[in-house]
Enzyme design. Sequence first.
Site, PDB file in Angstrom:
ATOM      1  N   GLU A 176      38.635  -4.033  42.563  1.00  0.00           N
ATOM      2  CA  GLU A 176      39.630  -3.120  43.142  1.00  0.00           C
ATOM      3  C   GLU A 176      41.003  -3.371  42.524  1.00  0.00           C
ATOM      4  O   GLU A 176      41.804  -2.444  42.360  1.00  0.00           O
ATOM      5  CB  GLU A 176      39.695  -3.268  44.668  1.00  0.00           C
ATOM      6  CG  GLU A 176      38.445  -2.852  45.424  1.00  0.00           C
ATOM      7  CD  GLU A 176      38.167  -1.354  45.409  1.00  0.00           C
ATOM      8  OE1 GLU A 176      38.972  -0.590  44.834  1.00  0.00           O
ATOM      9  OE2 GLU A 176      37.128  -0.939  45.959  1.00  0.00           O
ATOM     10  N   TYR A 183      44.923   2.808  37.714  1.00  0.00           N
ATOM     11  CA  TYR A 183      45.674   3.952  38.241  1.00  0.00           C
ATOM     12  C   TYR A 183      47.153   3.849  37.885  1.00  0.00           C
ATOM     13  O   TYR A 183      47.795   4.845  37.537  1.00  0.00           O
ATOM     14  CB  TYR A 183      45.517   4.043  39.760  1.00  0.00           C
ATOM     15  CG  TYR A 183      44.110   4.332  40.218  1.00  0.00           C
ATOM     16  CD1 TYR A 183      43.325   5.293  39.582  1.00  0.00           C
ATOM     17  CD2 TYR A 183      43.550   3.653  41.298  1.00  0.00           C
ATOM     18  CE1 TYR A 183      42.035   5.557  39.998  1.00  0.00           C
ATOM     19  CE2 TYR A 183      42.252   3.913  41.718  1.00  0.00           C
ATOM     20  CZ  TYR A 183      41.505   4.866  41.071  1.00  0.00           C
ATOM     21  OH  TYR A 183      40.226   5.135  41.489  1.00  0.00           O
TER      22      TYR A 183
END
Length: 399
Positions: A176, A183
């Site tokens: 993650e 991102y």
Amino acid sequence: MPKETPSKAAADALSDLEIKDSKSNLNKELETLREENRVKSDMLKEKLSKDAENHKAYLKSHQVHRHKLKEMEKEEPLLNEDKERTVLFPIKYHEIWQAYKRAEASFWTAEEIDLSKDIHDWNNRMNENERFFISRVLAFFAASDGIVNENLVENFSTEVQIPEAKSFYGFQIMIENIHSETYSLLIDTYIKDPKESEFLFNAIHTIPEIGEKAEWALRWIQDADALFGERLVAFASIEGVFFSGSFASIFWLKKRGMMPGLTFSNELICRDEGLHTDFACLLFAHLKNKPDPAIVEKIVTEAVEIEQRYFLDALPVALLGMNADLMNQYVEFVADRLLVAFGNKKYYKVENPFDFMENISLAGKTNFFEKRVSDYQKAGVMSKSTKQEAGAFTFNEDF
């Protein structure tokens, strides 16, 4: 040093003027958007307040049954430490261990994403609507990953006591982090204006509809009275339902041959989130005492309503040339699959409307990794694990 010609000086001045005008227009657009979002935010606060009241009232109607289950959680094998088990081997929960090994075999890093061709597509092939859409999708992904990781670190990884599941959550936290880094790199690469970047990086506070998703998630997964099983369902709904429409919209770009770096990273992250959602369903299956199916259904269908509203009002998929009705149907299809995985019946009973999402939607089918041979897995990780568990003889063992 060559003397600057009047025509070059005029061209440079014109270029500077165009850049200044462009920045000025962007700042005006951002300010207009902020003002619109402030109005939306005020309206949303009232709605969220009502939603929170309805949430409490609904759970109160199930109070007696939920209280019994909360007491029974003390006896859940997944949540109770086995003081006699101080080492990982021998493996006790083989399915959970295999889920960890699948995740481990799928490791990748942000440096493996080539964004060099994306800049050309972003500036020359995508129109303003498409750039707006993708930037908001990335803002949602970045915001959501923060919530996901916080829940993993503060809750699930400390609550679950069996080593096999702890191994998975430890790896998920790391992957993650890689998603979050990716991102951020994507936003940094595509969005050059600092004010717009700041606007997107603070999406939970600047974009009301993303704030609504965050509020819903926190309402379920950070409630001290919520059952572990309920929080598993909510967590799977975030990674399964909330991400589904956004993943589909980026795969739509791939179908059109655009943004290869973005679409490849989307493939990797979509695959990872599929593993994470499947793992939540797997742990749910191992619970001795499961939540009421009606509550499971409510959690998933609430997530569907929020996701459908998000793509209708906040980020109309028509901006990408996609059909809004088909997007709604796709979200419902994903939700039905999730409900069945939790032991419920299908709620929407719809087919997958997107042929380009067919192989991605089916567990275990990942035929979209064109940049790597054999499912992007680190060489031999899964085969070695499987052979060890089966007690198979191999020629590289130490004698």
